[in-house]
Enzyme design. Structure first.
Site, PDB file in Angstrom:
ATOM      1  CG  ASN A  81      -0.289  -0.216   2.512  1.00  0.00           C
ATOM      2  OD1 ASN A  81       0.919   0.002   2.631  1.00  0.00           O
ATOM      3  ND2 ASN A  81      -1.038  -0.620   3.531  1.00  0.00           N
TER       4      ASN A  81
ATOM      5  NE  ARG B 296       2.352   2.452  12.045  1.00  0.00           N
ATOM      6  CZ  ARG B 296       1.825   2.208  10.839  1.00  0.00           C
ATOM      7  NH1 ARG B 296       1.268   3.178  10.138  1.00  0.00           N
ATOM      8  NH2 ARG B 296       1.845   0.993  10.335  1.00  0.00           N
TER       9      ARG B 296
ATOM     10  CD  GLN C  83      -3.924   3.947  14.136  1.00  0.00           C
ATOM     11  OE1 GLN C  83      -3.659   4.940  13.482  1.00  0.00           O
ATOM     12  NE2 GLN C  83      -3.867   2.757  13.607  1.00  0.00           N
TER      13      GLN C  83
ATOM     14  CG  HIS D  70      -4.268   3.665   9.976  1.00  0.00           C
ATOM     15  ND1 HIS D  70      -3.323   3.172  10.821  1.00  0.00           N
ATOM     16  CD2 HIS D  70      -3.695   3.660   8.756  1.00  0.00           C
ATOM     17  CE1 HIS D  70      -2.226   2.890  10.146  1.00  0.00           C
ATOM     18  NE2 HIS D  70      -2.429   3.170   8.881  1.00  0.00           N
TER      19      HIS D  70
HETATM   20  P1  NAD Z   1      10.259   1.827   3.566  1.00  0.00           P
HETATM   21  O1  NAD Z   1      10.902   0.812   4.432  1.00  0.00           O
HETATM   22  O2  NAD Z   1      10.318   1.662   2.081  1.00  0.00           O
HETATM   23  O3  NAD Z   1      10.888   3.264   3.875  1.00  0.00           O
HETATM   24  C1  NAD Z   1      11.199   3.700   5.142  1.00  0.00           C
HETATM   25  C2  NAD Z   1      12.314   4.727   5.034  1.00  0.00           C
HETATM   26  O4  NAD Z   1      12.474   5.336   6.308  1.00  0.00           O
HETATM   27  C3  NAD Z   1      13.661   4.113   4.649  1.00  0.00           C
HETATM   28  O5  NAD Z   1      14.189   4.780   3.516  1.00  0.00           O
HETATM   29  C4  NAD Z   1      14.512   4.350   5.888  1.00  0.00           C
HETATM   30  O6  NAD Z   1      15.870   4.562   5.590  1.00  0.00           O
HETATM   31  C5  NAD Z   1      13.858   5.600   6.464  1.00  0.00           C
HETATM   32  N1  NAD Z   1      14.172   5.824   7.883  1.00  0.00           N
HETATM   33  C6  NAD Z   1      14.103   4.948   8.907  1.00  0.00           C
HETATM   34  N2  NAD Z   1      14.469   5.517  10.055  1.00  0.00           N
HETATM   35  C7  NAD Z   1      14.789   6.799   9.751  1.00  0.00           C
HETATM   36  C8  NAD Z   1      15.259   7.888  10.524  1.00  0.00           C
HETATM   37  N3  NAD Z   1      15.493   7.780  11.836  1.00  0.00           N
HETATM   38  N4  NAD Z   1      15.459   9.077   9.893  1.00  0.00           N
HETATM   39  C9  NAD Z   1      15.252   9.182   8.562  1.00  0.00           C
HETATM   40  N5  NAD Z   1      14.812   8.171   7.782  1.00  0.00           N
HETATM   41  C10 NAD Z   1      14.586   6.998   8.370  1.00  0.00           C
HETATM   42  O7  NAD Z   1       8.748   1.918   4.036  1.00  0.00           O
HETATM   43  P2  NAD Z   1       7.510   2.630   3.325  1.00  0.00           P
HETATM   44  O8  NAD Z   1       6.725   1.653   2.520  1.00  0.00           O
HETATM   45  O9  NAD Z   1       7.961   3.891   2.674  1.00  0.00           O
HETATM   46  O10 NAD Z   1       6.627   2.951   4.626  1.00  0.00           O
HETATM   47  C11 NAD Z   1       7.116   3.853   5.615  1.00  0.00           C
HETATM   48  C12 NAD Z   1       6.201   3.882   6.814  1.00  0.00           C
HETATM   49  O11 NAD Z   1       4.935   4.417   6.453  1.00  0.00           O
HETATM   50  C13 NAD Z   1       5.851   2.494   7.384  1.00  0.00           C
HETATM   51  O12 NAD Z   1       6.850   2.004   8.224  1.00  0.00           O
HETATM   52  C14 NAD Z   1       4.573   2.782   8.125  1.00  0.00           C
HETATM   53  O13 NAD Z   1       4.836   3.260   9.429  1.00  0.00           O
HETATM   54  C15 NAD Z   1       3.934   3.900   7.316  1.00  0.00           C
HETATM   55  N6  NAD Z   1       2.809   3.371   6.509  1.00  0.00           N
HETATM   56  C16 NAD Z   1       1.548   3.876   6.753  1.00  0.00           C
HETATM   57  C17 NAD Z   1       0.463   3.381   6.061  1.00  0.00           C
HETATM   58  C18 NAD Z   1      -0.932   3.927   6.267  1.00  0.00           C
HETATM   59  O14 NAD Z   1      -1.916   3.246   5.926  1.00  0.00           O
HETATM   60  N7  NAD Z   1      -1.079   5.131   6.791  1.00  0.00           N
HETATM   61  C19 NAD Z   1       0.639   2.364   5.114  1.00  0.00           C
HETATM   62  C20 NAD Z   1       1.937   1.911   4.845  1.00  0.00           C
HETATM   63  C21 NAD Z   1       3.009   2.425   5.560  1.00  0.00           C
END
Ligand code: NAD
Length: 400
Positions: free
Chosen positions: A147, A285, A314, A333
């Site tokens: 997603n 989050r 949540q 959400h």
């Molecule tokens: P991803 O793993 O592709 O990307 C995460 C990125 O965060 C990576 O590039 C990583 O290097 C970076 N990162 C981690 N810690 C960091 C820090 N301290 N400072 C800077 N960058 C940092 O994941 P994604 O698919 O892009 O998803 C990211 C987040 O979005 C998920 O972990 C989740 O919490 C959230 N999400 C929310 C929904 C929703 O329905 N609202 C859905 C999917 C994901």
């Protein structure tokens, strides 16, 4: 034979749908980086059906039953007498979801003596105590990419809704008004603004790509720098600190996972780095932000708007101040659980279960914790530790 406990959100108030707004549910052929969509041997659902709620059962019952397994599906997850707590003792697999977070705390993991795997039918495994999972050798996996693009669309929609003052303007129509001056006195163009993403992973990079045609200046911060070719293609400015990014951006969007290093990264101190009147969009989050600091910043005008779909805990209790704070564009959400995304995460969950039961390796990109340590995407995007503290407050939610 295994017992699988699956925690999903409730069916619609008027019952499980018997028909849908559209006949089909188009899907991409491949994800932007070349990763394939989920590849289970079969699926027992029609893409476009409501799969993420209790009666949808992620389309898993036929497959699990025909292989002799027991599937318990429930939305009852909070408080000591929840169905989740009752069923945990002999569960081998828990399927959880970020949207209706089944918090797999250290206490629950310790109680679940037979637990081998927690599958997240979605992305973002912070609702599991990853430290406890590592210590109890429980595998944690999620359906990476299922997603990410759906969320990126929600981010762009939220940025436009805030900057253009869309929601209050829409509300004037519902109230029978034609109050143009009331609507536009907080309305700007996104064009020429500076937009920055905290993290440029699957979601953050997609947001940058979607925003490029708006004629904005693009900025990012990540612990892994993007390839030079991508920086040049999108004309990106890289920042090594939140302070440096926030000081120059009109819009900031959070797209990093929640882990101990990122918990409450937006707080009263770091909000002072932001330009007065900046917009903050957080679909990553809720706990990346200090709840009350966001309210204060909106009330004082330090932030001109805040939007997103993620809360802590949540479901959010009725008295959560983000429900009523000024200039917000919050939803429950939902961004990652469109019907389109549900087809992918249901298929991905099935793929993970097939691999587990057939003793085949689970894709590396789906792994968060394996063999007592962070693995796959978990090793790339998370830090060790636990971010579930305070989740018991979810029991305060009362159905409307
Ligand atoms: P991803 O793993 O592709 O990307 C995460 C990125 O965060 C990576 O590039 C990583 O290097 C970076 N990162 C981690 N810690 C960091 C820090 N301290 N400072 C800077 N960058 C940092 O994941 P994604 O698919 O892009 O998803 C990211 C987040 O979005 C998920 O972990 C989740 O919490 C959230 N999400 C929310 C929904 C929703 O329905 N609202 C859905 C999917 C994901």
């Amino acid at each position: 034979m295994a017992k699988i406990v699956c925690v999903l959100y409730d069916d619609p108030m008027n019952g499980y749908p018997t028909s849908y707004a559209r006949e089909d549910c188009p899907q991409p052929e491949v994800y932007p980086d070349g990763q394939t969509l989920p590849t289970p041997k079969a699926i027992d659902f029609k893409p476009g059906a409501l799969l993420g709620s209790v009666s949808g059962e992620l389309g898993l019952r036929k497959y699990l039953k025909s292989n002799g397994h027991t599937l318990v599906v429930t939305s009852s997850k909070d408080g000591e007498d929840s169905v989740l707590d009752r069923e945990l003792a002999d569960a081998e697999i828990v399927i959880s979801q970020p949207f209706w977070s089944a918090y797999m705390t250290a206490e629950r993991i310790a109680k679940a003596k037979k637990l081998k795997m927690i599958v997240n039918a979605g992305i973002g495994s912070d609702h599991t105590d990853l430290q406890a999972a590592m210590e109890h050798n429980v595998t944690v996996d999620e359906v990476t990419y299922c997603n990410s693009n759906a969320v990126a669309e929600h981010v762009v929609m939220s940025i436009l809704a805030l900057v253009r003052n869309f929601i209050p303007s829409h509300n004037w129509m519902l109230k029978g008004g034609w109050n143009i001056a009331d609507c536009v006195s907080r309305s700007y163009d996104l064009e020429a603004m500076s937009v920055g993403t905290v993290a440029a992973g699957r979601i953050g990079l997609r947001v940058l790509r979607l925003l490029k045609p708006f004629g904005v200046k693009l900025h990012y911060l990540d612990r892994h720098r993007l390839p030079e070719a991508v920086e040049q293609e999108l004309n990106l400015t890289y920042h090594s600190s939140l302070e440096s990014l926030a000081k120059v951006c009109d819009v900031v969007t959070l797209n990093c996972p929640l882990h101990p290093e990122t918990e409450h990264m937006i707080n009263a101190k770091t909000l002072k780095f932001f330009k007065r009147g900046a917009y903050l969009v957080n679909t990553a989050r809720g706990k990346l932000c200090d709840r009350d600091a966001i309210v204060d910043a909106l009330e004082s005008g330090q932030l001109a708007g805040y939007a997103g779909d993620v809360w802590f805990p949540q479901p959010a209790p009725q008295d959560h101040p983000w429900r009523t704070m000024p200039h917000h564009g919050m939803t429950p959400h939902i961004s990652g659980t469109s019907l389109s995304a549900q087809a992918r995460y249901a298929a991905g969950t099935r793929e993970i279960l097939e691999c587990y039961f057939e003793d085949r390796p689970i894709r590396n990109e789906y792994l968060i914790v394996q063999n007592g340590q962070l693995a796959g995407v978990g090793a790339h995007s998370y830090s060790k530790g636990n971010a579930t503290g305070g989740s018991e407050e979810a029991a305060k939610f009362k159905k409307a």
